[in-house]
Design an enzyme around this catalytic site. Structure first.
Site, PDB file in Angstrom:
ATOM      1  N   GLN A  28       0.883  -1.166   0.000  1.00 13.16           N
ATOM      2  CA  GLN A  28       0.000   0.000   0.000  1.00 13.16           C
ATOM      3  C   GLN A  28       0.912   1.205   0.000  1.00 13.16           C
ATOM      4  O   GLN A  28       2.021   1.159   0.537  1.00 13.16           O
ATOM      5  CB  GLN A  28      -0.899   0.026   1.235  1.00 13.16           C
ATOM      6  N   SER A  29       0.461   2.317  -0.557  1.00 11.11           N
ATOM      7  CA  SER A  29       1.332   3.474  -0.768  1.00 11.11           C
ATOM      8  C   SER A  29       1.623   4.304   0.469  1.00 11.11           C
ATOM      9  O   SER A  29       2.609   5.019   0.508  1.00 11.11           O
ATOM     10  CB  SER A  29       0.739   4.391  -1.833  1.00 11.11           C
ATOM     11  N   SER A  30       0.767   4.241   1.480  1.00 11.52           N
ATOM     12  CA  SER A  30       0.979   5.066   2.665  1.00 11.52           C
ATOM     13  C   SER A  30       0.403   4.382   3.897  1.00 11.52           C
ATOM     14  O   SER A  30      -0.443   3.500   3.786  1.00 11.52           O
ATOM     15  CB  SER A  30       0.315   6.441   2.490  1.00 11.52           C
TER      16      SER A  30
END
Length: 143
Positions: A28-30
């Site tokens: 996941q990006s963040s």
């Protein structure tokens, strides 16, 4: 959890692929996405069942999830990404499973290096709901 495998087949999957690991790559990006999009993470974890359904036993399915919360816009700081590439280069991986290509990388150069390592080591890729041969330059995914 059902540990039985079904008898799904695919023309790209060979006994050699099944002898090696199926790696489920989750990212996941963040941290915010990890916290707020739990369903998305679970969707990615669900690829374990897909690998099982094509014949990989539980003992040969490995999940790499240490890049949860780390952007794919760079390979910097992505220990799981580096570990995946080393495992592929060592010949330990038969297939990589990822929900979408963007979970692997958002950088074209990083993805191209990944694709080349996969191609050189006969690693197939499962993404977007289908298997892809990284050697197939006619596949829309790579063109």
């Amino acid at each position: 959890m059902n540990n039985e495998t079904s008898n799904q087949t695919h023309p790209l999957i060979t006994p050699d692929h099944l002898r090696r690991l199926a790696v489920i790559y989750i990212r996941q990006s963040s941290e915010q996405q990890v916290l707020n999009n739990v369903g998305r993470t679970e969707l990615q974890r669900g690829l374990t069942a897909v690998a099982r359904s094509y014949g990989w036993p539980e003992s040969r399915i490995e999940t790499i999830d240490e890049d949860l919360g780390i952007t794919g816009s760079s390979s910097e700081g992505r220990a799981g990404w580096r570990r995946l590439q080393l495992m592929m280069a060592a010949g330990d991986v038969g297939a990589v499973f990822s929900v979408t290509i963007s979970r692997l990388s958002r950088q074209l150069l990083d993805f191209e290096l990944f694709r080349r390592i996969a191609a050189e080591n006969n690693v197939i890729i499962y993404t977007e709901g289908r298997f892809v041969d990284p050697n197939d330059s006619n596949d829309i995914l790579f063109s």
